[in-house]
Design an enzyme around this catalytic site. Sequence first.
Site: not given
Ligand code: AHR
Length: 663
Positions: A51, A249, A380-381
């Site tokens: 990321e 995120c 994602n999440e």
């Molecule tokens: O890894 C950091 C963050 O943690 C990521 O972006 C998210 O998916 C999680 O909450």
Amino acid sequence: MNIKKTMQNFLILLLIATSNIVAAQTGKVYSVKANELKADIQPTMYGVFFEDINMGADGGIYAELIKNRSFEFTMPLMGWSIKRKQFVEGEVQVLNRKDVNTNNPRYIQVTITNAVKGSLSLTNEGFKGMGIKKGLRYDFSVLYRLKSPGVKLHLELVNSKGEVIGEGALTPETTGTDWKKLSTSFTSTATELKAKFVIWFEGNGIIDLDMISLFPSDTWMNRPGGFRADMVQMLADMKPGFIRFPGGCIVEGRDLNNRYQWKKTIGPIEERQLIINRWNTEFAHRPSPDYFQTFGLGFFEYFQLAEDIGASPLPILNCGMACQFNTAEFVEIDELGPYVQDALDLIEFANGDVSTKWGKVRADMGHPKPFNLKMMGVGNENWGPQYVERLKIFTKAIKDKYPDFKLVYSSGTDPNGDRFDDLNRELRKMNADIIDEHYYRRPEWFTSNVTRYDNYPRNASKIFAGEYAAQSVKTASPDNKNNLLTALSEAAFMTGLERNADVVSMASYAPLFANVDGWQWTPDLIWVDNLKIYGTPNYYVQKLYSLYKGTNVVPFLSDNQNVTGQDGDFGTASIDKKTNEVIVKFVNTSGKLQEVSFVIEGVKKLDTKGTLTELTGEKPDQVNSIDEPVTVSPKDRQVDVKSKTIKISIKPFSFNVLRVKML
Ligand code: AHR
């Protein structure tokens, strides 16, 4: 007499034999049932999560040294400073041509009048400075438009004392209204951690400048405009099974406008529209106002990187929902179409024949061969019924067109609780291919959840442990450390992932990279400054699991029980059909030296020597650092194999990987 002698000899032998048994039984005995093949361990089992957080991409793996090269940051001259002898109004103007170039509207116009050294210059500060290496070639390029001739650009790399450590010059000659590209290269005369880059002007004229760029020549595979080779090498060394990308995120965005859109990350670099990195504003205690996503690492480069290092690509796409911790903005169901189309088009971009629309785009970018994409995450999440509703629409569209394509569904932010339970139930009702679970928890959580998957349904949805890391203080605390203790707790937990390889098909630590001068989130697997890099103890755990995963789980037992924390011990075993090895992974989380015997059952013959790789340190809070990068790092030693038994002293606070050849 003879009988007496014989009896005596017998008693002596009995004594020796008994004392041997006693010796063999001092310490713990673990048996490996090497002929009882259990689950297949997927080649994709251990991968990496990338990321753009902590300067992972811009200022990180993407080797561009100029920050805000196209003047598109919110403050157009952020990262730049202007030095002049005498102020002249409008001498450096930021101009905007958004009607003709919406993606890259801004450029600067410089009016130069009788300039000599010291009259007028622009300085770029780089990303926390620029890491410059002595004797290395640096490649400069710029887009320009010249109104009138007579301008010379002097280019200088300057060290922290203000001394010039590399220089070049360019004389743009072609006047006109079209943008032209000009390039030159020069070699640095010194190494510097925090250099700056200066352009000073000589002569007379008016020049427009955009995409002012400087790259080191020693990029990964020497690709122009490419990646920092040391960062890619650390990944390649892990031989990861997959690369999850672009997050995290970042996928969701703070709002929908700020979400990750893959189509905006491909094609000519000057046409990729940058956006604010969502980590720019996420943590008030870690302000990063100059953090943007320029997409120099876009989706083409991502697929190429995965191919380079033999990893399967695993893209995660926005599902029509922005981050539910931030705006929680959802696209109307009626307007979900373009999001779904993006997913379908990405598959075509990766795999489509060159005669297809997106396959041709890929071919035009230099890769006619498909990238062999087989799976994708949707969301994602994300959580709640709104997620499930959107997921169903994505699933239908993708599976209708690509029935064999595997989809990864999010199970939210936490590995338990009502939200997790509700979603887990719904996802399983949908016959999810793969469910993505995340755990950012204290080390004790990891050691006490090692049996988490022992009772998961078999032959149903697979699990992707998609983001996890032990937090030494608490989730996302800026005081979290990548120490030996956290690494061992992850190693312990991973014995449970591996033992349950029939359920868990993929796992990745998160986040991956962090810059020591510009991070938002800790802990992280690999840390860098502008010149150096080090792997954390956690990195070495991931690497050892990945390198020595084996092909099949086999039972690893103590008193006929799995080894799941008895006396602080955790273990798992596998065999590798390709290398003909028995592999034991053993974690001693206690502070005691342990005498153990590993008895390998069910094999005809073993090599007389095995290799033990030990990862340990002097104390549980030990860390690696830029200056001491390998304090906690794996060391190999040979061990004897006698009567199919390996007796070893296992060090306190250690992760151990034993490999023995089956003959
Ligand atoms: O890894 C950091 C963050 O943690 C990521 O972006 C998210 O998916 C999680 O909450």
